[in-house]
Scaffold this motif. Structure first.
Motif, PDB file in Angstrom:
ATOM      1  N   SER A 148       0.044  -5.615   3.250  1.00 26.37           N
ATOM      2  CA  SER A 148       1.256  -6.751   3.716  1.00 26.37           C
ATOM      3  C   SER A 148       1.515  -6.131   2.518  1.00 26.37           C
ATOM      4  CB  SER A 148       0.501  -8.301   3.446  1.00 26.37           C
ATOM      5  OG  SER A 148       1.940  -9.042   2.932  1.00 26.37           O
ATOM      6  N   GLY A 149       2.511  -5.738   2.093  1.00 27.34           N
ATOM      7  CA  GLY A 149       3.712  -5.096   1.260  1.00 27.34           C
ATOM      8  C   GLY A 149       4.341  -6.318   0.197  1.00 27.34           C
ATOM      9  N   ALA A 150       3.714  -6.499  -1.460  1.00 25.69           N
ATOM     10  CA  ALA A 150       4.082  -7.517  -2.360  1.00 25.69           C
ATOM     11  C   ALA A 150       5.798  -6.527  -3.072  1.00 25.69           C
ATOM     12  CB  ALA A 150       3.314  -8.414  -2.983  1.00 25.69           C
ATOM     13  N   GLY A 151       5.653  -5.375  -3.184  1.00 29.03           N
ATOM     14  CA  GLY A 151       6.934  -4.999  -4.102  1.00 29.03           C
ATOM     15  C   GLY A 151       6.473  -3.607  -4.586  1.00 29.03           C
ATOM     16  N   PRO A 152       7.523  -2.594  -5.050  1.00 28.24           N
ATOM     17  CA  PRO A 152       6.976  -1.418  -5.424  1.00 28.24           C
ATOM     18  C   PRO A 152       5.792  -1.014  -5.994  1.00 28.24           C
ATOM     19  CG  PRO A 152       9.078  -2.019  -6.570  1.00 28.24           C
ATOM     20  CD  PRO A 152       8.481  -3.485  -5.592  1.00 28.24           C
TER      21      PRO A 152
ATOM     22  N   PRO B  45       7.950  -3.334   2.955  1.00 26.16           N
ATOM     23  CA  PRO B  45       7.390  -2.322   3.772  1.00 26.16           C
ATOM     24  C   PRO B  45       6.707  -1.014   2.992  1.00 26.16           C
ATOM     25  CG  PRO B  45      10.020  -2.287   4.181  1.00 26.16           C
ATOM     26  CD  PRO B  45       9.503  -3.159   3.072  1.00 26.16           C
ATOM     27  N   PRO B  46       5.765  -0.757   3.846  1.00 32.63           N
ATOM     28  CA  PRO B  46       4.886   0.274   2.471  1.00 32.63           C
ATOM     29  C   PRO B  46       6.037   1.046   1.613  1.00 32.63           C
ATOM     30  CG  PRO B  46       4.248   0.519   5.016  1.00 32.63           C
ATOM     31  CD  PRO B  46       5.628  -0.036   5.572  1.00 32.63           C
ATOM     32  N   TYR B  47       5.558   1.402   0.560  1.00 33.95           N
ATOM     33  CA  TYR B  47       5.859   1.956  -0.305  1.00 33.95           C
ATOM     34  C   TYR B  47       5.607   3.715  -0.338  1.00 33.95           C
ATOM     35  CZ  TYR B  47       9.344  -1.549  -1.953  1.00 33.95           C
ATOM     36  OH  TYR B  47      10.482  -2.035  -2.472  1.00 33.95           O
TER      37      TYR B  47
END
Length: 291
Positions: free
Chosen positions: A189-193, A254-256
């Motif tokens: 789960s993406g939380a930011g860059p 989304p995935p970075y």
């Protein structure tokens, strides 16, 4: 069970609920409401969690929005007077700890004098057990019995038998694809860059089910956190997944950063606990693995 008979149900906190007749007007947490809709019970309204905003999260809504079920906003900020005006017979939430409802303060239901059923979606139950509990609740509310006078029952997506058959077929399809490909899968789960939450597979009933079906899920390794290991995107890349299952809820990102050539597939950690919803998820994952 007819609407003239007393209704009873014991939820997953061990709370015994009862009413003089089968509840017809159901208000539910969005995840539970979407599952009930799939099973044949149409809520009169649903509410969100603290992660949700003023409108439906498309990843979590299932068929609710298309069915015209009103969304009331986050449960912790519900307008109690509006909820009272809906005249609910029962409120349905989920629980992760087996003690408290997740998205609504139980005191709200107490003040309204409305029974609140909380069904477990945590890892103390397997996914098949979770689905069985929602089937039991749906059946107690008259799923498949036709629309009640209060507009609570009916409008589902097919019989329980057909949905169960569809789930079994989807599991067989996924098992076959996973066995042929052997691809490594990382759920996150993406939380930011600069930050990502990496799922521990056995902490999530649906991920544990994927593993049981032969999907090769990657564990993020030691560190704090029971359900997630929080790290940077470099850690996700170091695990070298062939496919990333990314959280597609509105509040996630989304995935970075992933290795070149990594495949992506959506994962909703709050998939409605119905056979139809999980059949869709398993088929979509199988198709992504086979692509």
């Amino acid at each position: 069970m007819s609407a003239a008979q007393p209704w009873g149900f014991t939820d997953d906190r061990g709370t015994e609920l009862g009413a003089a007749r089968v509840p017809e007007r159901v208000v539910a947490y969005v995840r539970a409401g979407a599952a009930l809709l799939d099973l044949g019970v149409t809520p009169v309204a649903v509410y969100g969690s603290g992660h949700d905003g003023p409108g439906y999260d498309p990843a979590k809504a299932g068929g609710l929005d298309a069915a015209g079920v009103p969304y009331l906003g986050p449960g912790r900020a519900l307008d109690e007077e509006l909820l009272r005006e809906l005249r609910p017979d029962v409120i349905v939430d989920v629980t992760y700890d087996g003690k408290s409802p997740y998205a609504l303060d139980e005191a709200v239901a107490d003040r309204l004098g409305v029974p609140l059923a909380a069904l477990s979606v945590g890892n103390e139950l397997t996914l098949p057990e979770i689905l069985d509990r929602f089937r039991e609740l749906g059946a107690s509310l008259g799923a498949g019995a036709g629309a009640g006078a209060g507009g609570g029952v009916g409008g589902g997506t097919g019989s329980a038998a057909a949905d169960s058959t569809g789930l079994a077929e989807a599991e067989d399809f996924l098992r076959g694809v996973a066995g042929r490909t052997g691809l490594a899968v990382l759920a996150l789960s993406g939380a930011g860059p600069d930050q990502v939450h990496l799922a521990r597979p056995q902490a999530w009933p649906e991920l544990a089910r994927l593993a049981a079906l032969g999907v090769r899920l990657l564990d993020p390794g030691p560190g704090p956190g029971a359900n997630w290991l929080t790290a940077d995107w470099g850690r996700a890349a170091e695990l070298r997944p062939d496919l990333v299952l990314f959280d597609n809820r509105f509040h996630a990102v989304p995935p970075y950063e992933t290795p070149p050539g990594t495949r992506l597939a959506a994962w909703n950690p709050e998939t409605p606990p119905s056979p139809a919803a999980y059949a869709r998820f398993f088929r979509e994952l199988a198709e992504a693995l086979a692509a």
